[in-house]
Structure formats: structure tokens, C-alpha cells
Design a protein around this motif. Sequence first.
Motif, PDB file in Angstrom:
ATOM      1  N   LEU A  71       0.813  -1.215   0.000  1.00 23.54           N
ATOM      2  CA  LEU A  71       0.000   0.000   0.000  1.00 23.54           C
ATOM      3  C   LEU A  71       0.849   1.268   0.000  1.00 23.54           C
ATOM      4  N   ALA A  72       2.094   1.160   0.411  1.00 23.59           N
ATOM      5  CA  ALA A  72       2.978   2.328   0.397  1.00 23.59           C
ATOM      6  C   ALA A  72       3.371   2.730  -1.024  1.00 23.59           C
ATOM      7  N   GLN A  73       3.096   1.853  -1.989  1.00 21.71           N
ATOM      8  CA  GLN A  73       3.393   2.171  -3.389  1.00 21.71           C
ATOM      9  C   GLN A  73       2.182   2.721  -4.133  1.00 21.71           C
ATOM     10  N   LEU A  74       1.136   3.034  -3.395  1.00 19.20           N
ATOM     11  CA  LEU A  74      -0.065   3.631  -3.973  1.00 19.20           C
ATOM     12  C   LEU A  74      -0.331   4.932  -3.235  1.00 19.20           C
ATOM     13  N   GLY A  75      -0.317   6.033  -3.944  1.00 19.04           N
ATOM     14  CA  GLY A  75      -0.529   7.290  -3.240  1.00 19.04           C
ATOM     15  C   GLY A  75      -0.598   8.499  -4.145  1.00 19.04           C
ATOM     16  N   PHE A  76      -0.792   9.645  -3.525  1.00 18.82           N
ATOM     17  CA  PHE A  76      -0.952  10.912  -4.232  1.00 18.82           C
ATOM     18  C   PHE A  76       0.305  11.763  -4.050  1.00 18.82           C
ATOM     19  N   PHE A  77       0.597  12.549  -5.082  1.00 20.37           N
ATOM     20  CA  PHE A  77       1.726  13.469  -4.990  1.00 20.37           C
ATOM     21  C   PHE A  77       1.487  14.686  -5.873  1.00 20.37           C
ATOM     22  N   LEU A  78       2.223  15.751  -5.582  1.00 20.86           N
ATOM     23  CA  LEU A  78       2.200  16.971  -6.380  1.00 20.86           C
ATOM     24  C   LEU A  78       3.504  17.085  -7.146  1.00 20.86           C
ATOM     25  N   LEU A  79       3.403  17.564  -8.373  1.00 27.53           N
ATOM     26  CA  LEU A  79       4.582  17.759  -9.220  1.00 27.53           C
ATOM     27  C   LEU A  79       4.544  19.170  -9.763  1.00 27.53           C
ATOM     28  N   SER A  80       5.558  19.963  -9.450  1.00 34.98           N
ATOM     29  CA  SER A  80       5.603  21.354  -9.901  1.00 34.98           C
ATOM     30  C   SER A  80       6.155  21.437 -11.306  1.00 34.98           C
ATOM     31  N   ASP A  81       5.875  22.552 -11.974  1.00 35.53           N
ATOM     32  CA  ASP A  81       6.420  22.758 -13.307  1.00 35.53           C
ATOM     33  C   ASP A  81       7.940  22.823 -13.271  1.00 35.53           C
ATOM     34  N   GLU A  82       8.491  23.364 -12.197  1.00 32.89           N
ATOM     35  CA  GLU A  82       9.945  23.494 -12.096  1.00 32.89           C
ATOM     36  C   GLU A  82      10.622  22.127 -12.120  1.00 32.89           C
ATOM     37  N   ALA A  83      10.003  21.142 -11.479  1.00 31.07           N
ATOM     38  CA  ALA A  83      10.614  19.812 -11.369  1.00 31.07           C
ATOM     39  C   ALA A  83      10.070  18.831 -12.388  1.00 31.07           C
ATOM     40  N   THR A 136       3.516  25.428   0.290  1.00 31.55           N
ATOM     41  CA  THR A 136       4.545  26.280   0.886  1.00 31.55           C
ATOM     42  C   THR A 136       5.319  27.088  -0.147  1.00 31.55           C
ATOM     43  N   HIS A 137       5.366  26.578  -1.367  1.00 33.71           N
ATOM     44  CA  HIS A 137       6.111  27.281  -2.414  1.00 33.71           C
ATOM     45  C   HIS A 137       5.179  27.548  -3.589  1.00 33.71           C
ATOM     46  N   PRO A 138       4.856  28.810  -3.902  1.00 32.26           N
ATOM     47  CA  PRO A 138       3.907  29.090  -4.995  1.00 32.26           C
ATOM     48  C   PRO A 138       4.447  28.646  -6.347  1.00 32.26           C
ATOM     49  N   ASP A 139       3.622  27.953  -7.092  1.00 31.27           N
ATOM     50  CA  ASP A 139       3.995  27.466  -8.417  1.00 31.27           C
ATOM     51  C   ASP A 139       2.751  26.826  -9.027  1.00 31.27           C
ATOM     52  N   GLU A 140       2.880  26.312 -10.214  1.00 26.61           N
ATOM     53  CA  GLU A 140       1.809  25.543 -10.828  1.00 26.61           C
ATOM     54  C   GLU A 140       2.102  24.066 -10.586  1.00 26.61           C
ATOM     55  N   TYR A 141       1.164  23.382  -9.941  1.00 29.46           N
ATOM     56  CA  TYR A 141       1.364  21.990  -9.563  1.00 29.46           C
ATOM     57  C   TYR A 141       0.348  21.102 -10.260  1.00 29.46           C
ATOM     58  N   SER A 142       0.800  19.892 -10.570  1.00 29.91           N
ATOM     59  CA  SER A 142      -0.089  18.853 -11.085  1.00 29.91           C
ATOM     60  C   SER A 142      -0.316  17.832  -9.982  1.00 29.91           C
ATOM     61  N   LEU A 143      -1.576  17.484  -9.749  1.00 28.35           N
ATOM     62  CA  LEU A 143      -1.917  16.485  -8.744  1.00 28.35           C
ATOM     63  C   LEU A 143      -2.037  15.124  -9.414  1.00 28.35           C
ATOM     64  N   PHE A 144      -1.220  14.172  -8.967  1.00 25.25           N
ATOM     65  CA  PHE A 144      -1.184  12.828  -9.530  1.00 25.25           C
ATOM     66  C   PHE A 144      -1.552  11.789  -8.485  1.00 25.25           C
ATOM     67  N   PHE A 145      -2.066  10.673  -8.990  1.00 25.26           N
ATOM     68  CA  PHE A 145      -2.125   9.438  -8.207  1.00 25.26           C
ATOM     69  C   PHE A 145      -1.173   8.456  -8.865  1.00 25.26           C
ATOM     70  N   ALA A 146      -0.313   7.833  -8.072  1.00 23.40           N
ATOM     71  CA  ALA A 146       0.681   6.891  -8.599  1.00 23.40           C
ATOM     72  C   ALA A 146       0.367   5.480  -8.118  1.00 23.40           C
ATOM     73  N   ASN A 147       0.455   4.551  -9.049  1.00 20.39           N
ATOM     74  CA  ASN A 147       0.271   3.129  -8.743  1.00 20.39           C
ATOM     75  C   ASN A 147       1.549   2.406  -9.173  1.00 20.39           C
ATOM     76  N   CYS A 148       2.434   2.216  -8.205  1.00 19.99           N
ATOM     77  CA  CYS A 148       3.716   1.573  -8.498  1.00 19.99           C
ATOM     78  C   CYS A 148       3.706   0.078  -8.219  1.00 19.99           C
ATOM     79  N   ALA A 149       2.622  -0.433  -7.670  1.00 12.74           N
ATOM     80  CA  ALA A 149       2.539  -1.862  -7.381  1.00 12.74           C
ATOM     81  C   ALA A 149       2.263  -2.625  -8.675  1.00 12.74           C
ATOM     82  N   PRO A 150       3.038  -3.657  -8.976  1.00 15.90           N
ATOM     83  CA  PRO A 150       2.866  -4.379 -10.243  1.00 15.90           C
ATOM     84  C   PRO A 150       1.530  -5.110 -10.321  1.00 15.90           C
ATOM     85  N   GLN A 151       0.906  -5.026 -11.491  1.00 13.72           N
ATOM     86  CA  GLN A 151      -0.344  -5.724 -11.800  1.00 13.72           C
ATOM     87  C   GLN A 151      -1.406  -5.511 -10.708  1.00 13.72           C
TER      88      GLN A 151
END
Length: 447
Positions: A71-83, A136-151
Motif C-alpha cells: 500500500l505504500a506504493q499507492l498514493g498521491f503526490f504533487l509535481l511542480s512545473d519546475e521539477a 509552501t512554495h507558490p507554483d503551478e502543480y499537477s496532482l497525480f495518483f501513482a500506482n507503483c505496485a505491479p499488476q
Amino acid sequence: MAVAAARALLLILAVAGALLSPAAAEIKQESFKDDSRSSILFEKFGFSHHGSVYISVTGAKASSTLAKPDLAQLGFFLLSDEALFEAIYEQQPPTDLNPNPESAPGCVLSSPYVTPLFTFAELDGDSHYNKTFPITHPDEYSLFFANCAPQTSVSMEVRTIMYNTNPDGTKDYLSVGQAPVPAIYAFFAVCYVVFLVGWLYVTLYRNRLSAHRIHHLMTGLLVARMLYCISAAEDQHYIRTAGSPHGWDVMFYLFQLVKGVILFAVIALIGTGWSFLKPFLQDKEKKVLMVVIPLQVAANIAAAVVGETGPFLEGWVTWNQIFLLVDVACCCAVLFPVVWSMRTLRESSKTDGKAARTLAKLTLFRQFYVVVIGYLYFTRIIVYALKTITNYKYRWVSVAAEEVATMAFYMFMFYMFRPAERNQYFALDDDEEEAAELALREEEFEL
């Protein structure tokens, strides 16, 4: 390796998210059932210093055809345009130039270039989680859900809210770069009201005996454009204050459809000379209208799907490709009548006794053709480029540029083809007639 490539490809959708139509609301409620995608892009939002993301997950469940998923390989994250590009590069699989297996990407949730929010390991006993995350840091962020668990496939219901907090404590649900958009649409709605009043004065009062059917269709175009701007202003205003358009999105898409169909119909009919040069349409000209109008309907349906859902829709990329394809097809098809009319006028100028007037009509069509090309190029290419290259804080510039270009195009078209007393296009005195005849002889000599 294939999974890693898919993850990198889906991360690239974050770039595309900024270039497409804004979604219909910043408060979203979505359900997923047995979704096995490795990455899901929910939304892209420009935050100020006082921005926040609220996420609520209910009924979360993960199932795998292999062992019990981590379950630790399933979660939400933010990705900024800078990164963004660093994260994409990190997720690329090994290549012939870099065959080291140790460089193979791991789970994006552990990447130093993303901001992890929470994983399924943090869900409570009822498979529920909700929390507000400050930016905490102003920018344009994309909200993702990641599923890294195989199958592994995931089922869940997700509610997301993105907003910035105003100095008075109220919430602004529009991205930083979209904040001036309601005022822009409201301003142009007023401009079209003034434009419409002036046009009605010219067509219905001063030159009503010279008005043709095309002029009444042009009046309908102005009304549709005015209503489109009004509905767009209200739509964006309610999204900004409440996070939802409160039904104005339906009016927005309706008037977007109507003004698009009428605009291309007016361009095609003017290009054929309908109601000016002849009161009927030939078969090939009717076919153009029969192609353009259904394509416009299809394009607006695609735009509605994109606007009402978002990048989390599985067919999101396909719908955008359809929208782009049919829009380009409409732009190409609508130019054929203008070219046909120019060719007909050029041929008739060689045999017509009043060649000067034919030459003047030909010149008019040339100007119209060039301006239509310029307008379509600007609103499809330049505006797209502005969305791409401008900072997220100034995304409203592309909206303003498109509206300014549209107003300028309308003013040119309505002025050039306004009702005239002496004939359908223009009035030439004797001196102008002689000058036109001289220009015709010079053109024939050059040819």
C-alpha cells in the motif's frame, strides 16, 4: 521497462494539461473502479503563497493478481512545473546509451522531485482519508495518483478541492493565471453589446433596403458571440467564488457550439458570394457547409467532454486529439469557398464588360482570404503558443489575445461586407472606376 516507459509517458500529460481548455470546476468528485493505470493526472492548478489542496478518499481498495500489494506504493503526490522535466527524465527506462540497470526508475512517490502527500498505507480502518495540504512554495502543480505496485488495480472515490486564500479569508477556486479571466469575458461581452447596437443601426435603420440575408446571419453571429462571452464570464465567476459553475457551464458549451457553427457558416457563405453575388448555393458549396457544420458539432462535443471531466478520464488524450483534428479540418474546409470565388471572379474579369467592378470584388475577396487565414492561424497557433510559453501567472494573456483577435476579425468582416446603398459590396465613382480599369490592365500585363 515497459511499465517505466508508461509512467514517463503519463507524466508528460502534466505538460499537456496546461495547454487544454480549463476544467469546468475546481471541486471535483470522481470514482474509479479496477483502474490499473500507473499514473493518473487529476488536475493542474496555479497556487499563490496561500494555496491549499484538499483530498478526500473513500472506499479505497487495491487488488493484485500477484501477492498482496504494498500500500505504500499507492498514493498521491504533487509535481511542480519546475521539477517536471527532471521527474520525467528520472522515470525514463535504461537505454543503449545508458544501459546501467541501477539507473532504472523506482516508484515516483520516492522521487526527490515530487511532493508526496499520502499513500494508501495511511488510510484508516474504513479505507478513508481526508486532509488539507498547504502549499509552501507558490507554483503551478499537477496532482497525480501513482500506482507503483505491479499488476494492481485500484477502486476508490476521490474528492479534490484546489484553491487560493484571499487576504480577506475567502477562497479563490481559480488558478492564479485564470483569475482575471471573468473580467476579460465581461469586458468583451459589453464590447459586443455596443457592436451589436451599432450593427443593428447600420443594417436595420440606415441601410435596411440594402441589407441581405447574409447580414441577418451576421447579426445572429454577433448575438451568439455576445451570449458566449456573457456565459463564459458567469461560468468563470462562479467557479472562482464557489468552485462550481452552478449550471452556467451548460450555457457556455451551448453558445460555444452556436457561435462556432455560425462563424464558419458565415465565412463559407461570404466566400461563396451567397446573398451578394448570387442568391443560391452550388452543390460543392452545399457540401462544404454539410462538412463544416457537423465537424463543428463534433468539435464542441469533444470540448465539452474535456471541460467537464479532466485528464483523469481514460480517453482524455483521445478526445483532445479529436478536438484538434476536427478544428483543423473546419479551418481548411471553410477556405475552399473563398478560393473558388476568387477563381471565378478572375475568370469573369477577362470577359466581363464591367471588369473594374469585378476586379474590385476580386480585391475584396483577396483581402478577406488573407485576413481569414491570419485569424485562423493566430487563434489556433499563436494562442496555443502563448499558453505554452507564458508563465502560469499570465495564462490569462492567451484568453485576452484570442478575444482581441476575434473582435478585430469581426470588425474587419462586418465593415468590409456591410450593407451599401449602391450595390452589395461598394460604391465606385467615375474616378475610381477609371483607376480600377487601369489596375486591371496592369494586372493582365503582369500576368
